[in-house]
Enzyme design. Structure first.
Site, PDB file in Angstrom:
ATOM      1  CG  HIS A 184      46.482  46.776  44.372  1.00 40.49           C
ATOM      2  ND1 HIS A 184      45.987  47.023  45.616  1.00 40.49           N
ATOM      3  CD2 HIS A 184      45.480  46.190  43.690  1.00 40.49           C
ATOM      4  CE1 HIS A 184      44.752  46.612  45.679  1.00 40.49           C
ATOM      5  NE2 HIS A 184      44.416  46.100  44.539  1.00 40.49           N
ATOM      6  NE  ARG A 284      39.728  41.342  35.179  1.00 39.75           N
ATOM      7  CZ  ARG A 284      40.936  41.279  34.594  1.00 39.75           C
ATOM      8  NH1 ARG A 284      41.397  42.294  33.887  1.00 39.75           N
ATOM      9  NH2 ARG A 284      41.682  40.197  34.737  1.00 39.75           N
ATOM     10  NE  ARG A 320      34.896  38.800  34.731  1.00 38.97           N
ATOM     11  CZ  ARG A 320      36.092  38.832  35.322  1.00 38.97           C
ATOM     12  NH1 ARG A 320      36.940  37.830  35.149  1.00 38.97           N
ATOM     13  NH2 ARG A 320      36.446  39.848  36.066  1.00 38.97           N
ATOM     14  CD  GLU A 409      37.582  32.787  36.011  1.00 37.70           C
ATOM     15  OE1 GLU A 409      38.367  33.700  36.222  1.00 37.70           O
ATOM     16  OE2 GLU A 409      36.359  32.859  36.262  1.00 37.70           O
ATOM     17  CG  ASN A 432      44.858  36.143  36.162  1.00 38.40           C
ATOM     18  OD1 ASN A 432      45.867  35.895  35.542  1.00 38.40           O
ATOM     19  ND2 ASN A 432      44.128  37.221  35.933  1.00 38.40           N
ATOM     20  CG  ASP A 433      40.203  33.350  39.563  1.00 36.67           C
ATOM     21  OD1 ASP A 433      40.644  33.371  40.728  1.00 36.67           O
ATOM     22  OD2 ASP A 433      39.494  34.250  39.088  1.00 36.67           O
ATOM     23  NE  ARG A 443      43.463  36.614  41.077  1.00 39.63           N
ATOM     24  CZ  ARG A 443      42.619  36.936  40.102  1.00 39.63           C
ATOM     25  NH1 ARG A 443      41.522  36.211  39.895  1.00 39.63           N
ATOM     26  NH2 ARG A 443      42.838  37.965  39.334  1.00 39.63           N
ATOM     27  CB  CYS A 480      40.834  36.647  28.928  1.00 39.19           C
ATOM     28  SG  CYS A 480      39.822  35.835  30.171  1.00 39.19           S
TER      29      CYS A 480
HETATM   30  C1  PEP Z   1      41.405  35.199  35.434  1.00 41.45           C
HETATM   31  O1  PEP Z   1      41.032  34.701  36.503  1.00 41.45           O
HETATM   32  O2  PEP Z   1      42.390  34.787  34.786  1.00 41.45           O
HETATM   33  C2  PEP Z   1      40.688  36.358  34.862  1.00 41.45           C
HETATM   34  C3  PEP Z   1      40.985  36.818  33.663  1.00 41.45           C
HETATM   35  O3  PEP Z   1      39.744  36.949  35.635  1.00 41.45           O
HETATM   36  P1  PEP Z   1      40.075  37.931  36.871  1.00 41.45           P
HETATM   37  O4  PEP Z   1      41.546  38.196  36.874  1.00 41.45           O
HETATM   38  O5  PEP Z   1      39.242  39.146  36.645  1.00 41.45           O
HETATM   39  O6  PEP Z   1      39.614  37.103  38.040  1.00 41.45           O
HETATM   40 MG    MG Z   2      39.092  35.218  37.319  1.00 40.21          MG
END
Ligand code: PEP
Ligand code: MG
Length: 545
Positions: A184, A284, A320, A409, A432-433, A443, A480
């Site tokens: 965070h 989001r 999304r 993802e 990220n995912d 993650r 993104c």
């Molecule tokens: C990601 O996974 O990169 C993404 C943009 O979605 P979130 O971080 O909301 O899972």
């Molecule tokens: Mg994600």
């Protein structure tokens, strides 16, 4: 002067005197005899004080991410199982402060044993304990100091309640001994635009008042600066920010190759006043669904979507659909306990069990879109197969939503990007995912930061496969995830053929500047070199030797 090293998680440089997070309240000795009713009332009053203070801060929070983490903490404090455990401890002879310590120690052990996302929330529980104990004792809340002048905040780790309330004009930078790039602390520091370094253990040895500087990109920290060098770091940073904020307009390379620079938001509040964004690349929608035992109504959703669309007339907004599960648990879905939630029912998969939630959401997006001039696109999270993508796109079209896409993802979807694209209009890569699932690395796990590095060659190869599929199909492919906000990585993404980059609005000026300084051909050369590299270090060196 001493040189220390951590992990840079929020870019920018800052210098100033160190001030540490205020220590937790001291626990008085346990009384031999207690009045059970009085202690129960004291505990309930403490919960009421802490939850209302945190809720107020959530309502006043400057950005949606901060509000979200504060509300999650309110939910933890008001949790019935916590109150039951407190009552049991009081019945056993503990006074209210000691009952909170005992009850939260039980929760802490359970969170640690669960691992993953919950283990990362242990610092939230510790913070809650300290707040509840302080409220019982009538002491000021622990947390961020107010020395009366700008400073660098140093802490072992920061709880969301601390980070969410930070004022960037007073807290010039953040350095923590623990935490990770996806903690965070890191996410909020980036959203607030505060330079930050995490996992710099030696920082705890620096005394309050010592002048330090930090570099939120490289993770370098220097302690024992002179006044003059601290001033020159801050002057240079201010000049850089002024120059960037003067740059405006659509993103493009030096030779005019357009690259849309879009914002990631959780609600209309994340669109900073005065920042001229080309559009939103990731809206989001989870925020609407948080803290609830029932999903938001159709009408409530229409109102929330309309607020965002109205702020962006004529511009693109990529919504999304609900991404629940794993790191985004939502109580109203009442998902069964899963041994491995990140690999379970999450993202679009939730619609298998509860199709009505997606159906209502698509209807609400369509109704809000029809009443606005925004160019509304819709995408689904956590899509693994072309069949899932096709079914989602069909559902969007049934609801009258013209532009439907999916997030990439899951490596399975990246490997078959061409087939996935057959039935949808665009792809948006969530790095990220995609990192998490490609490297089998949670993650949320700071200890695996090296595997979650977007410069990992395997991740770059998967992004390249998606970009190539997009070029062949003549359809846009954006990024993104957090990686789009790294100006050097953005050059590689553009060179690979990515058509848009979406990030926290504050990150856009630095990426715009990087693109404007290089031609498209240079970006292609960077991408080729990064693809040919065997390690993240070698890939980085391809762009910045
Ligand atoms: C990601 O996974 O990169 C993404 C943009 O979605 P979130 O971080 O909301 O899972
Ligand atoms: Mg994600």
């Amino acid at each position: 002067m001493a040189d220390l090293q951590g992990i840079g998680v929020s870019p920018g440089r800052a210098a100033g005197p160190v001030h540490r997070l205020a220590p937790p309240p001291p626990l008085p000795p346990a009384p031999a005899v207690i009045d059970i009713d009085a202690e129960r009332s004291r505990a309930r009053a403490a919960v009421a004080t802490v939850t209302s203070a945190l809720s107020e801060r959530a309502d006043a929070a400057a950005d949606a991410t901060a509000a979200e983490v504060l509300r999650a903490q309110v939910l933890m404090a008001a949790d019935e199982t916590l109150l039951d455990a407190v009552d049991t401890a009081i019945d056993g002879g503990a006074d209210a402060p000691h009952a909170f310590v005992a009850a939260l120690a039980e929760h802490r052990a359970a969170f640690e044993a669960a691992g993953g996302y919950l283990a990362e929330r242990v610092s939230d529980l510790d913070d809650l304990r300290d707040r509840l104990v302080a409220a019982c004792l009538g002491l000021p809340m622990p947390g961020v100091p107010s020395p009366g002048h700008p400073f660098i905040l140093v802490a072992r780790d920061l709880a969301p309640a601390d980070t969410a309330g930070l004022d960037p004009s007073v807290v010039l930078g953040l350095i923590t001994a623990e935490g990770g790039p996806t903690s965070h602390t890191a996410i909020l520091a980036r959203t607030l635009g505060i330079p930050a370094v995490v996992r710099c253990g030696a920082v705890l040895d620096i005394a309050d008042g010592v002048l330090v500087s930090l570099d939120g990109s490289s993770g370098a920290v220097a302690a024992g600066l002179s006044d003059a060098s601290a001033k020159s770091v801050n002057d240079a940073q201010r000049a850089l920010l002024d120059r960037r904020s003067a740059s405006a307009g659509p993103g493009a390379t030096a030779d005019g190759h357009p690259v849309a620079l879009l914002a990631n938001i959780g609600s209309a509040r994340d669109l900073p006043a005065g920042v001229d964004v080309e559009g939103v690349g990731l809206f989001r929608t989870e925020l609407l669904y948080l803290d609830r035992t029932e999903p938001p109504s159709f009408e409530e959703q229409v109102a929330a979507y309309q607020q965002v669309f109205a702020a962006l007339p004529g511009r693109k907004v990529v919504v999304r659909t609900l991404d629940a599960g794993a790191d985004k648990p939502l109580p109203f879905l009442r998902l069964a306990d899963e041994p491995n939630p990140a690999l379970g029912i999450r993202g679009l998969r939730v619609a298998r069990a509860t199709p009505a939630v997606l159906d209502t959401q698509l209807s609400a997006i369509a109704a809000a879109a029809a009443a606005s001039t925004a160019d509304v696109w819709v995408m689904a999270p956590m899509v693994a197969t072309a069949a899932e993508a096709a079914a989602f796109a069909a559902s969007c079209r049934d609801h009258g939503l013209r532009t439907a896409g999916v997030m990439i993802e899951v490596p399975a979807a990246a490997l078959r990007a061409g087939t996935v694209l057959r039935d949808v209009d665009f792809l948006s890569i969530g790095t990220n995912d995609l990192s998490q699932y490609t490297f089998a690395a949670d993650r949320m796990c700071g200890d695996l930061a090296d595997l979650l590095d977007p410069w990992q060659p395997a991740l770059i190869s998967l992004i390249a496969a998606c970009a190539t599929a997009g070029r062949e199909a003549g359809k846009p492919v954006g990024v993104c995830g957090e990686s789009a906000a790294d100006p050097d990585f953005a050059l590689v993404l553009v060179g690979l053929g990515i058509t848009s980059l979406s990030m926290a609005a504050r990150s856009i000026p630095a990426v715009r500047e990087a693109l404007a300084a290089h031609t498209h051909d240079e970006c292609v050369q960077f991408a080729k070199a990064a693809l040919a590299a065997d390690t993240p270090t070698a890939a980085r060196a391809a762009v910045r030797p």
